[in-house]
Design a protein around this motif. Structure first.
Motif, PDB file in Angstrom:
ATOM      1  N   GLY A   1       0.796  -1.221   0.000  1.00 38.84           N
ATOM      2  CA  GLY A   1       0.000   0.000   0.000  1.00 38.84           C
ATOM      3  C   GLY A   1       0.827   1.268   0.000  1.00 38.84           C
ATOM      4  O   GLY A   1       2.051   1.246   0.158  1.00 38.84           O
ATOM      5  N   HIS A   2       0.138   2.386  -0.151  1.00 34.47           N
ATOM      6  CA  HIS A   2       0.779   3.703  -0.152  1.00 34.47           C
ATOM      7  C   HIS A   2       1.170   4.127   1.252  1.00 34.47           C
ATOM      8  O   HIS A   2       2.269   4.645   1.485  1.00 34.47           O
ATOM      9  CB  HIS A   2      -0.180   4.725  -0.765  1.00 34.47           C
ATOM     10  CG  HIS A   2       0.225   6.153  -0.558  1.00 34.47           C
ATOM     11  ND1 HIS A   2       1.315   6.720  -1.193  1.00 34.47           N
ATOM     12  CD2 HIS A   2      -0.300   7.138   0.227  1.00 34.47           C
ATOM     13  CE1 HIS A   2       1.445   7.984  -0.812  1.00 34.47           C
ATOM     14  NE2 HIS A   2       0.479   8.256   0.048  1.00 34.47           N
ATOM     15  N   GLN A   3       0.275   3.886   2.215  1.00 31.93           N
ATOM     16  CA  GLN A   3       0.525   4.343   3.582  1.00 31.93           C
ATOM     17  C   GLN A   3      -0.367   3.570   4.538  1.00 31.93           C
ATOM     18  O   GLN A   3      -1.451   3.111   4.178  1.00 31.93           O
ATOM     19  CB  GLN A   3       0.231   5.845   3.695  1.00 31.93           C
ATOM     20  CG  GLN A   3       0.649   6.474   5.007  1.00 31.93           C
ATOM     21  CD  GLN A   3       0.393   7.984   5.010  1.00 31.93           C
ATOM     22  OE1 GLN A   3      -0.699   8.430   4.735  1.00 31.93           O
ATOM     23  NE2 GLN A   3       1.437   8.755   5.317  1.00 31.93           N
ATOM     24  N   ALA A   4       0.109   3.417   5.772  1.00 26.08           N
ATOM     25  CA  ALA A   4      -0.678   2.790   6.837  1.00 26.08           C
ATOM     26  C   ALA A   4      -0.786   3.737   8.008  1.00 26.08           C
ATOM     27  O   ALA A   4       0.098   4.576   8.227  1.00 26.08           O
ATOM     28  CB  ALA A   4      -0.033   1.473   7.283  1.00 26.08           C
ATOM     29  N   LEU A   5      -1.866   3.606   8.762  1.00 24.99           N
ATOM     30  CA  LEU A   5      -2.072   4.383   9.977  1.00 24.99           C
ATOM     31  C   LEU A   5      -2.478   3.436  11.098  1.00 24.99           C
ATOM     32  O   LEU A   5      -3.336   2.558  10.902  1.00 24.99           O
ATOM     33  CB  LEU A   5      -3.175   5.431   9.793  1.00 24.99           C
ATOM     34  CG  LEU A   5      -2.893   6.596   8.848  1.00 24.99           C
ATOM     35  CD1 LEU A   5      -4.150   7.448   8.680  1.00 24.99           C
ATOM     36  CD2 LEU A   5      -1.739   7.457   9.351  1.00 24.99           C
ATOM     37  N   LEU A   6      -1.884   3.617  12.267  1.00 24.48           N
ATOM     38  CA  LEU A   6      -2.251   2.837  13.442  1.00 24.48           C
ATOM     39  C   LEU A   6      -3.348   3.535  14.234  1.00 24.48           C
ATOM     40  O   LEU A   6      -3.408   4.762  14.280  1.00 24.48           O
ATOM     41  CB  LEU A   6      -1.039   2.612  14.348  1.00 24.48           C
ATOM     42  CG  LEU A   6       0.116   1.792  13.792  1.00 24.48           C
ATOM     43  CD1 LEU A   6       1.194   1.624  14.859  1.00 24.48           C
ATOM     44  CD2 LEU A   6      -0.354   0.433  13.282  1.00 24.48           C
ATOM     45  N   PHE A   7      -4.178   2.736  14.889  1.00 27.32           N
ATOM     46  CA  PHE A   7      -5.274   3.222  15.724  1.00 27.32           C
ATOM     47  C   PHE A   7      -5.286   2.418  17.020  1.00 27.32           C
ATOM     48  O   PHE A   7      -4.684   1.352  17.104  1.00 27.32           O
ATOM     49  CB  PHE A   7      -6.614   3.069  14.992  1.00 27.32           C
ATOM     50  CG  PHE A   7      -6.771   3.986  13.807  1.00 27.32           C
ATOM     51  CD1 PHE A   7      -7.421   5.198  13.931  1.00 27.32           C
ATOM     52  CD2 PHE A   7      -6.247   3.627  12.573  1.00 27.32           C
ATOM     53  CE1 PHE A   7      -7.556   6.045  12.845  1.00 27.32           C
ATOM     54  CE2 PHE A   7      -6.380   4.466  11.480  1.00 27.32           C
ATOM     55  CZ  PHE A   7      -7.033   5.684  11.613  1.00 27.32           C
ATOM     56  N   PRO A   8      -6.003   2.902  18.038  1.00 23.41           N
ATOM     57  CA  PRO A   8      -6.013   2.201  19.319  1.00 23.41           C
ATOM     58  C   PRO A   8      -6.869   0.938  19.348  1.00 23.41           C
ATOM     59  O   PRO A   8      -6.892   0.249  20.363  1.00 23.41           O
ATOM     60  CB  PRO A   8      -6.528   3.253  20.302  1.00 23.41           C
ATOM     61  CG  PRO A   8      -7.321   4.191  19.468  1.00 23.41           C
ATOM     62  CD  PRO A   8      -6.651   4.226  18.142  1.00 23.41           C
ATOM     63  N   SER A   9      -7.567   0.616  18.274  1.00 22.40           N
ATOM     64  CA  SER A   9      -8.331  -0.630  18.184  1.00 22.40           C
ATOM     65  C   SER A   9      -8.753  -0.832  16.742  1.00 22.40           C
ATOM     66  O   SER A   9      -8.723   0.102  15.926  1.00 22.40           O
ATOM     67  CB  SER A   9      -9.575  -0.601  19.088  1.00 22.40           C
ATOM     68  OG  SER A   9     -10.511   0.327  18.595  1.00 22.40           O
ATOM     69  N   GLY A  10      -9.181  -2.061  16.433  1.00 22.52           N
ATOM     70  CA  GLY A  10      -9.719  -2.311  15.111  1.00 22.52           C
ATOM     71  C   GLY A  10     -10.989  -1.523  14.864  1.00 22.52           C
ATOM     72  O   GLY A  10     -11.222  -1.023  13.750  1.00 22.52           O
ATOM     73  N   MET A  11     -11.840  -1.406  15.878  1.00 29.67           N
ATOM     74  CA  MET A  11     -13.057  -0.605  15.732  1.00 29.67           C
ATOM     75  C   MET A  11     -12.726   0.860  15.455  1.00 29.67           C
ATOM     76  O   MET A  11     -13.391   1.518  14.652  1.00 29.67           O
ATOM     77  CB  MET A  11     -13.913  -0.725  16.993  1.00 29.67           C
ATOM     78  CG  MET A  11     -14.781  -1.970  17.032  1.00 29.67           C
ATOM     79  SD  MET A  11     -16.054  -2.019  15.753  1.00 29.67           S
ATOM     80  CE  MET A  11     -17.125  -0.672  16.269  1.00 29.67           C
TER      81      MET A  11
END
Length: 391
Positions: free
Chosen positions: A72-82
């Protein structure tokens, strides 16, 4: 001079891209706990960072590795899948139409339905395995976003990603794929035409039941992706630095864990298929599975570590089997090193679409013979109880 050889996903994951900290040449990734960064005397930012809420170096390596694994072009992390999934939906225009599968993670389905009742989106559902019906809906009433989950939790229907993406592209519809279960090692939705991939990184990417995290990956930059980035920064839906470090550490063993889980799940499914104590085995790796051919085409290297069984004797028998399991742990979640079992209907509660006789199995990395022996003794329980009843 020969062009540099492209490294395999196994190598990229094992070496976490091969990044080395410059000062001490650390092989282990560094934890970056800083919340803020010094400005120069002229007010500039020589370190390239302003504030850690959206610019923490703690995310850099894990996000870059995941983007590389997904192509992919870019990824972003989040505090949960939701948090990751809802960030994408909330980046759509108000009132946008979303088309989601009937079989999907129940928490996200419930959230989408609640959002629809508040008229923040329009929501429709489709049959995961009916590609022709899905294409017809996309032609006649094209949504803004098509959500795909395949194989679909917890009944493991299979959706043809490439065919769905082709139909969506013709309709001007964006496509997001929940690829938590297959991981980028088995399926790469972006290469099949999807615009976004979502992971509950709590599951296989971390793999050790010690992090709650989520991730989004985009195929290319777009106004929707820019809104996702802006919403994460302004809303503060970010992962802590230690959690990001744990996630990265887990991703380094992802190929080994996924390979073991796939092999064990395949053997368990084949062993239980046709067993009189099991009414049905739901696993796309079985040739009898309706989606087997599609899964074989879009899943490379295995059919995943998840399967479900429908226990002969109904709900009471299924609960009895779950209660007798000893090696399998009765717990919510999936994709960890330990094998888990869950009676999904009782967990999901009222409104569940899950059959009451279904047990969801997440296969870990234990010896498969131990798992099979545990299932065998647990499945014998309802039979022995029935034999003791008066005629």
């Amino acid at each position: 001079m020969n062009a540099p050889r492209t490294l395999s996903p196994d190598t990229l994951a094992a070496q976490a891209l091969g990044w080395i900290a410059p000062q001490h040449r650390d092989l282990a990734p560094t934890i970056h706990p800083a919340s803020t960064f010094e400005r120069a005397a002229d007010g500039s930012y020589p370190g390239g960072r302003l504030y850690s809420r959206d610019q923490s170096p703690a995310y850099d390596q894990a996000e870059t590795l995941l983007a590389a694994l997904e192509g992919g072009h870019q990824a972003l992390l989040f505090p949960s899948g939701m948090a990751a999934a809802t960030a994408l939906v909330q980046a759509l225009e108000p009132g946008a139409r979303v088309l989601a599968p009937h079989a999907m993670y129940w928490g996200l389905r419930n959230w989408l339905q609640e959002l629809a009742t508040r008229r923040q989106i329009a929501l429709d559902f489709y049959d995961n395995a009916d590609g022709e019906a899905l294409a017809a809906v996309l032609r006649t009433m094209p949504p803004r976003l098509l959500w795909i989950e395949t194989p679909a939790n917890p009944t493991w229907e299979v959706t043809d990603i490439a065919a769905a993406c082709a139909a969506a592209r013709a309709a001007g519809t964006l496509v997001a794929v929940d690829s938590t279960v297959p991981t980028p090692l088995l399926t790469r939705p972006l290469a099949l035409g999807a615009d976004f991939v979502m992971h509950s990184a709590t599951k296989y990417l971390n793999g050790h039941s010690d992090v709650v995290a989520g991730a989004l990956v985009c195929r290319e930059d777009s106004p929707v992706w820019q809104r996702v980035r802006q919403n994460r920064a302004q809303g503060g839906a970010v992962l802590g630095p230690f959690e990001a470090w744990l996630l990265l550490r887990g991703m380094r063993t992802l190929p080994l864990r996924v390979r073991q889980a796939c092999a064990s799940a395949q053997r368990i499914a084949e062993t239980l298929h046709g067993d009189a104590r099991v009414a049905q085995v739901l696993y796309p790796g079985l040739p009898s599975h309706p989606g087997h051919a599609v899964a074989a085409a879009q899943m490379q290297g295995g059919f995943g570590g998840m399967l479900s069984i429908r226990v002969a004797g109904g709900e009471a028998a299924a609960m009895a089997v779950a209660g007798r399991l000893q090696v399998f742990k009765r717990a919510t979640s999936l994709g960890s090193v330990e094998s888990l079992v869950e009676h999904r209907a009782s967990v999901e509660g009222p409104g569940t679409l899950c059959p009451p006789d279904l047990l969801r199995l997440s296969i870990g990395i234990e010896a498969v013979d131990d798992l099979l022996a545990d299932l065998d003794q647990a499945l014998d329980a309802p039979t022995r109880m029935a034999d003791r009843r008066p005629a």
